[in-house]
Motif scaffolding. Structure first.
Motif, short mmCIF file in Angstrom:
data_model
loop_
_atom_site.label_atom_id
_atom_site.label_comp_id
_atom_site.label_asym_id
_atom_site.label_seq_id
_atom_site.Cartn_x
_atom_site.Cartn_y
_atom_site.Cartn_z
N VAL A 13 0.84 -1.19 0.00
CA VAL A 13 0.00 0.00 0.00
C VAL A 13 0.87 1.24 0.00
CG1 VAL A 13 -1.80 1.28 1.23
CG2 VAL A 13 -1.79 -1.24 1.30
N PHE A 14 0.70 2.08 -1.00
CA PHE A 14 1.28 3.42 -1.09
C PHE A 14 0.10 4.35 -1.29
CE2 PHE A 14 4.93 0.89 -1.84
CZ PHE A 14 6.03 1.67 -1.58
N LYS A 15 -0.38 4.95 -0.21
CA LYS A 15 -1.59 5.75 -0.31
C LYS A 15 -1.57 6.87 0.73
CE LYS A 15 -6.57 5.28 -0.33
NZ LYS A 15 -7.20 5.43 -1.55
N ASP A 16 -1.97 8.05 0.27
CA ASP A 16 -2.10 9.21 1.16
C ASP A 16 -0.84 9.47 1.97
OD1 ASP A 16 -4.74 9.54 0.27
OD2 ASP A 16 -5.52 8.22 1.84
N GLY A 17 0.32 9.24 1.35
CA GLY A 17 1.58 9.53 2.02
C GLY A 17 2.07 8.46 2.96
N HIS A 18 1.39 7.31 3.01
CA HIS A 18 1.79 6.24 3.91
C HIS A 18 2.15 4.98 3.14
CE1 HIS A 18 0.57 8.56 7.40
NE2 HIS A 18 -0.53 8.87 6.73
N ILE A 19 3.14 4.23 3.66
CA ILE A 19 3.63 3.01 3.03
C ILE A 19 3.40 1.84 3.98
CG2 ILE A 19 5.65 1.81 2.12
CD1 ILE A 19 6.93 4.69 1.86
N THR A 20 2.86 0.74 3.44
CA THR A 20 2.78 -0.52 4.18
C THR A 20 3.12 -1.65 3.22
OG1 THR A 20 0.99 0.35 5.57
CG2 THR A 20 1.29 -2.04 5.55
N LEU A 21 4.12 -2.43 3.57
CA LEU A 21 4.50 -3.61 2.79
C LEU A 21 4.59 -4.80 3.73
CD1 LEU A 21 7.49 -2.20 0.70
CD2 LEU A 21 5.20 -2.66 -0.14
N LYS A 22 4.02 -5.93 3.32
CA LYS A 22 4.17 -7.19 4.05
C LYS A 22 4.31 -8.29 3.03
CE LYS A 22 1.46 -5.83 8.05
NZ LYS A 22 0.28 -6.06 8.87
N GLY A 23 5.34 -9.11 3.20
CA GLY A 23 5.54 -10.18 2.25
C GLY A 23 6.70 -11.07 2.61
N ASN A 24 7.19 -11.74 1.57
CA ASN A 24 8.27 -12.70 1.74
C ASN A 24 9.22 -12.62 0.55
OD1 ASN A 24 7.35 -14.41 4.13
ND2 ASN A 24 5.53 -14.37 2.81
N CYS A 25 10.49 -12.90 0.82
CA CYS A 25 11.49 -13.03 -0.23
C CYS A 25 12.08 -14.42 -0.13
CB CYS A 25 12.59 -11.99 -0.08
SG CYS A 25 12.07 -10.31 -0.47
N ALA A 26 12.50 -14.97 -1.27
CA ALA A 26 13.13 -16.29 -1.29
C ALA A 26 14.29 -16.27 -2.27
CB ALA A 26 12.11 -17.34 -1.71
N THR A 27 15.33 -17.02 -1.93
CA THR A 27 16.48 -17.17 -2.82
C THR A 27 16.23 -18.38 -3.71
OG1 THR A 27 17.66 -18.66 -1.33
CG2 THR A 27 18.06 -16.28 -1.06
N LYS A 28 17.07 -18.53 -4.72
CA LYS A 28 16.97 -19.69 -5.61
C LYS A 28 17.21 -20.99 -4.86
CE LYS A 28 18.26 -17.27 -9.81
NZ LYS A 28 19.25 -17.10 -10.88
N ASN A 29 18.02 -20.92 -3.78
CA ASN A 29 18.30 -22.15 -3.03
C ASN A 29 17.27 -22.42 -1.93
OD1 ASN A 29 18.93 -20.50 -0.88
ND2 ASN A 29 21.11 -20.99 -0.84
N GLY A 30 16.22 -21.60 -1.84
CA GLY A 30 15.14 -21.87 -0.92
C GLY A 30 15.16 -21.10 0.39
N SER A 31 16.18 -20.31 0.65
CA SER A 31 16.18 -19.49 1.87
C SER A 31 15.05 -18.48 1.79
CB SER A 31 17.51 -18.74 2.02
OG SER A 31 18.57 -19.65 2.15
#
Length: 146
Positions: free
Chosen positions: A76-94
């Motif tokens: 969410v990038f709205k009304d001057g505020h940012i909220t991000l929630k998620g996940n990152c993964a490497t090719k080796n599964g980390s």
């Protein structure tokens, strides 16, 4: 190795995942940017950076890279505020869970991200803060001036 993984994942949060901005966020121009990463030790990088109109979305929500793929179900990038929630993964599964909050105006950008992962069964976390301020409408003519 672990510190590099956390730093790289943190950098991705600071740059976000690849997606177009939902509304106007920051203006293009010449920016003073500070990134501070705290994961076992603290590291700060300061730079002056030219952000072109085509790079605005990349700066605020940025690219994934060839090492990590990030997915943000909450973005969410709205009304001057940012909220991000998620996940990152490497090719080796980390994998790492990421939560970021912040604020922006056309001439400022501030984001704080928290990263959680495990390494050899040990829970680890890190924090990254990006602060940026637009210092000019136009960028220096020569790349050496940046």
């Amino acid at each position: 190795m672990l510190r590099k993984t956390i730093l790289a994942l943190t950098s991705l949060v600071l740059l976000g995942g690849s997606s177009a901005a939902q509304e106007q966020t920051i203006l293009p121009g010449y920016w003073d940017v500070t990134n501070k990463v705290t994961a076992i030790i603290s590291q700060t990088k300061k730079e002056k950076r030219c952000i072109t109109p085509a790079e605005v979305s990349k700066f605020v929500m940025g690219p994934s890279n060839r090492h990590y793929k990030c997915d943000y179900p909450t973005r969410v990038f709205k009304d001057g505020h940012i909220t991000l929630k998620g996940n990152c993964a490497t090719k080796n599964g980390s994998k790492a869970a990421i939560q970021a909050t912040g604020s922006y105006t056309p001439t400022t950008f501030n984001m704080m991200a928290r990263i959680s992962t495990t390494y050899a069964g040990v829970p680890l976390s890190g924090e990254a803060v990006t602060t940026a301020k637009r210092i000019s409408e136009s960028c220096p003519a020569s790349p050496e001036a940046q």
